[in-house]
Enzyme design. Structure first.
Site, short mmCIF file in Angstrom:
data_model
loop_
_atom_site.label_atom_id
_atom_site.label_comp_id
_atom_site.label_asym_id
_atom_site.label_seq_id
_atom_site.Cartn_x
_atom_site.Cartn_y
_atom_site.Cartn_z
N SER A 99 68.56 56.49 70.80
CA SER A 99 67.79 57.03 69.70
C SER A 99 66.54 57.71 70.24
O SER A 99 66.65 58.67 70.99
CB SER A 99 67.48 55.92 68.70
OG SER A 99 67.11 56.46 67.46
N ASP A 150 76.91 57.90 62.12
CA ASP A 150 75.47 57.76 62.28
C ASP A 150 74.77 58.68 61.28
O ASP A 150 74.94 59.89 61.32
CB ASP A 150 75.09 58.13 63.72
CG ASP A 150 73.61 57.88 64.04
OD1 ASP A 150 72.83 57.61 63.11
OD2 ASP A 150 73.26 57.99 65.22
N HIS A 158 74.44 54.19 63.64
CA HIS A 158 73.40 54.40 64.65
C HIS A 158 73.27 53.25 65.63
O HIS A 158 72.92 53.44 66.79
CB HIS A 158 72.07 54.64 63.94
CG HIS A 158 70.98 55.16 64.82
ND1 HIS A 158 71.09 56.34 65.52
CD2 HIS A 158 69.76 54.66 65.13
CE1 HIS A 158 69.98 56.55 66.21
NE2 HIS A 158 69.16 55.54 65.99
#
Length: 825
Positions: free
Chosen positions: A679, A768, A800
């Site tokens: 991320s 995601d 995610h």
């Protein structure tokens, strides 16, 4: 972009970051000109059963799409490496995790109930089970050996159970079983010896009970006759068409033959992890009759959660008190986003005399503050305590330093028009060395009080560690309960009267149950004596134990390289990095290859606790440098707020400073450094291989942010893009200007792609919503175009976090093999 926790696993379910959790990936290896078949059966260490990995998108160094070539098998050396690594990783992944714990008191003494989970790789789920223990202790002495947990011989697997909630007395146990289809939700009431009641709640009453940690709220009333909870409201009716396509008037069954259901109106959702979830609503069930009541009076613009009962005073009304999030305009992503405005509300619980169709008035108890959640009543019922993320809401940061507040609760049950909010713990901007850095809690125990009724026990981040704190609400004194000299991370599990049951771990030590007794020294000053519960419930294989025993760790202080550019004093203070290495001296004096581990957010933290995945990497010969760059939680609000407006520069420079610091100390070989992040950690990973193309021999990025300009229109948190780019929230708009898009591209990793030459592994989840898969694919295709060495693993059913057991397992198996290849390990 959100808070990060680390107990025993590494995933990436924070806003934009690894979620270190005991939960923060599919197996294929790309070698030049070597092509995998569309599926691969993984060897399993302890069973002949197996599952098949997903197809990988493999791209070789020439940029050729290898799917056009003839598929060939693995060479024997690669097969052997997969077999060897998978056996060890499976042993790490099998270490269980504590989900929740309770201490129940009875005439025979205290009893612990511990709900645990363990990865079930074949089912790709987590197996839940319960372990119980009778606690015996000698109250006449503070000797550390005076406490014993007498565990039951075997745990009991709770098949299909979604939640366990003991009643306040410990005489009843509520078990909830959420459906996986359109079947009813099941509520079971157990006594000490048998199942007493079972109720099936059909979908027309409500859907699944929320158990996500945000909207989750399950609360027994004081006389244990009713339970309040949050569940999905019933689905609205959808239009029905017959076999000719004609609209059918009135209601019809889903099972009508010769007809189909239309889609109906689209409804906004709360983003990542809430896809397909219906509006959370408030319900109360009578545990004797099974009658369920939908609490009316809460507008649909408020999403409810975290419900608790108000004190039961004779002759006064009883209220349901809960947190509520406004979603009347757009529901931006909520999971790990503490900057969403929320408040503490109260609605009177219906009584038999009330009209069943009448909506009761709702009271906003925290009108004067932008955030209120996690309500808890004091033992005497005189005040209501709650947490606030007002620093996040007011600034725009998705997570920041929290505060703690209280309001008086009227003894007559008559709520005033306005309430006086008293600050208990305020936001800390620039903590002095060794002093309290501010509150980073996110939640409280259901009963967090010692027997005096005014001493609160909670866990919070303190720089790179998690600690247990004690707060006296009368004197205002805040002190550490966990040992001051410990670099381990500590979390409170439950309270046993005035004693604390906790879990403690480090990057090189599996979690242990600790028991803390409060004692007074000769001067009357309280202190805590900690003992280890000797019989471990986190059992490890001999190979895992042996591997961990040869490891060590320390916390490094890293000086800030650009002090002159810092606007606040707190931003000038050193940040930290956790260094994990072998304790054995190498004969040639060389260092092991280094993995630089980057958490996400950027406003999260990687605490000094056990991660099964990172411990696995350490055990196979890697040193780790886990960097808590400026912007991380636990270091005060000044340091946290220093990175917005400077992402892609300040955070990148902090990581490079930490790496250079480790090299200068002789802790790393500059020719064998890799980098791993997810991320926002993936944002940093892809930035680093572009801005410092000769620094890293290999990289791995999990759902990385690669191009903010292409992400802003499709992410569930577009406000993050504006806030982190500009440093404030005034620029946010649903219609970015050309100037906005230019800035987003300029600060993104893709702007440096022409310089990238580091072999990079990408792990991407198809569903995601936070960093949609197209973001990673755009970057991957640009690397392919320039002939870089790239491998991509795609997980069709993962969001995610990439934290489902098979995904988690296959991700780190491939990361290890990828790094081994380029570090020549």
């Amino acid at each position: 972009m959100a808070r990060i926790y680390m107990h025993s696993a590494l995933t990436c379910s924070t806003n934009l970051g690894f979620h270190f959790r005991s939960s923060s990936s599919h197996l294929h290896l790309h070698l030049p000109r070597l092509i995998f078949p569309t599926s691969l059966t993984l060897p399993h260490a302890k069973t002949q059963s197996s599952w098949t990995g997903r197809r990988v998108v493999a791209m070789d160094s020439s940029g050729t799409d290898s799917s056009k070539e003839l598929h060939v098998g693995l060479d024997s050396a690669t097969e052997e490496e997969y077999a060897t690594q998978s056996k060890l990783l499976e042993e790490f992944m099998s270490i269980p995790t504590i989900d929740k714990a309770w201490i129940l008191s009875s005439v025979s003494g205290s009893q612990a109930m511990v709900v645990m989970s363990q990865a079930n790789l074949l089912a790709n789920k987590r197996r839940k089970f319960m372990l119980s223990a009778l606690i015996s202790k000698d109250e006449t002495t503070s000797n550390q050996s005076s406490v014993n947990f007498h565990w039951t011989p075997f745990p009991v697997e709770m098949t299909g159970a979604s939640a366990f909630v003991p009643s306040p007395s410990g005489l009843k146990l509520l078990v909830i079983r959420n459906p996986e289809n359109e079947s009813p939700t099941k509520f079971e009431i157990w006594s000490s010896s048998q199942l007493d009641k079972e109720f099936h709640i059909p979908q027309k009453v409500h859907g699944s009970v929320y158990l996500d940690g945000w909207f989750e709220g399950i609360s027994w009333n004081s006389d244990e006759t009713r339970v309040a909870y949050v569940a999905e409201e019933p689905s609205p009716p959808k239009p029905t068409f017959d076999h000719l396509g004609f609209y059918k008037k009135g209601t019809s069954s889903d099972k009508d033959i010769g007809s189909w259901k239309g889609q109906g109106d689209w409804e906004d959702e709360w983003g990542e992890a809430y896809a397909g979830k219906k509006q959370p609503a408030l319900f109360v069930i009578d545990v004797d009759s099974g009658e369920v009541e939908h609490i009316k009076g809460v507008p649909r613009s408020i999403s409810v959660g975290q419900v608790v009962w108000s004190p039961n005073s004779k002759g006064s009304a009883q209220y349901l008190v809960f947190a509520g999030w406004l979603g009347d305009k757009r529901k931006l992503g909520l999971k790990h986003c503490y900057n969403r405005p929320c408040a503490i509300y109260a609605v009177r619980c219906p009584e038999p005399k009330d009209d069943a169709n009448e909506a009761l008035p709702i009271h906003n108890l925290t009108k004067s503050i932008s955030s209120g959640f996690c309500p808890r009543f004091s033992k005497d019922g005189k005040f209501l305590l709650f947490l606030s993320a007002k620093a996040a809401v007011d600034s725009g940061a998705h997570c920041s330093t929290e505060s703690l507040h209280k309001i008086s609760w009227p003894s007559d049950g008559k709520l005033p028009e306005s309430t006086n909010i008293v600050d208990v713990i305020e936001v800390v901007n620039c903590p002095d060395d060794g002093c309290f850095p501010g509150l980073y809690v996110t939640g409280l125990l259901s009963d967090p009080w010692l027997s005096d009724g005014h001493t609160l026990i909670l866990s919070s981040y303190w720089r790179s560690c998690r600690v247990i704190l004690s707060l006296n609400l009368i004197s205002g004194e805040l002190s550490r309960v966990s040992p001051n000299d410990s670099d381990f991370s500590w979390s409170v599990l439950a309270l046993d009267g005035d004693n604390v049951v906790a879990v403690s771990s480090s990057p090189v030590s599996v979690p242990e149950i600790k028991y803390g007794k409060k004692v007074l020294d000769p001067s009357g000053k309280p202190s805590w004596h900690w003992s280890t519960i000797r019989k471990p419930i986190f059992k490890c294989s001999e190979k895992v134990t042996s591997g961990l025993s040869s490891l060590q760790f320390k916390i490094l202080k890293v000086p800030v390289s650009n002090v002159s550019e810092c606007l606040t004093e707190g931003a000038k203070r050193p940040f930290e990095a956790i260094y994990v290495s072998s304790s054995e001296t190498k004969e040639n004096g060389k260092c092991d290859p280094l993995v630089v581990v980057l958490h996400g957010g950027p406003h999260t933290v990687a605490p000094c606790s056990f991660s099964k995945q990172l411990a696995y990497l350490s055990s196979i010969g890697y040193s780790l440098l886990i960097v808590n760059y400026r912007g991380s939680l636990g270091f005060g609000e000044d340091a946290l707020q220093s990175v917005p407006g400077k992402i892609g520069s300040q955070d990148v420079n902090d990581v490079l400073s930490a790496v250079d610091h480790a090299v200068e100390m002789g802790l790393a070989d500059p020719s064998r450094i890799t980098v791993l992040g997810g991320s926002h950690g993936g944002f940093l990973t892809t930035h680093l291989i572009g801005q410092a193309p000769d620094k890293f021999v290999a990289a791995a990025a999990r759902n990385p942010v690669c191009n903010i300009a292409s992400m802003v229109g499709i992410t569930d948190i577009p406000d993050w893009c504006f806030f982190e780019a500009y440093g404030d929230q005034t620029h946010y708009t649903e219609a970015p200007s050309p100037e906005d898009m230019s800035l987003f591209h300029q600060i993104s990793p893709i702007s440096h792609i022409s310089k990238v030459k580091t072999p990079t592994l990408f792990l991407l989840g198809t569903v995601d919503l936070r960093v949609p898969i197209s973001n990673g694919f755009q970057y991957v295709r640009a690397l392919k175009e320039k002939g870089a060495d790239v491998k991509v693993l795609v997980f069709p059913n993962d969001n995610h976090s990439l934290d489902r057991p098979q995904t988690d397992y296959e991700s780190f198996l491939n990361i290890a093999v990828w790094f081994n290849k380029y570090c020549k390990l």
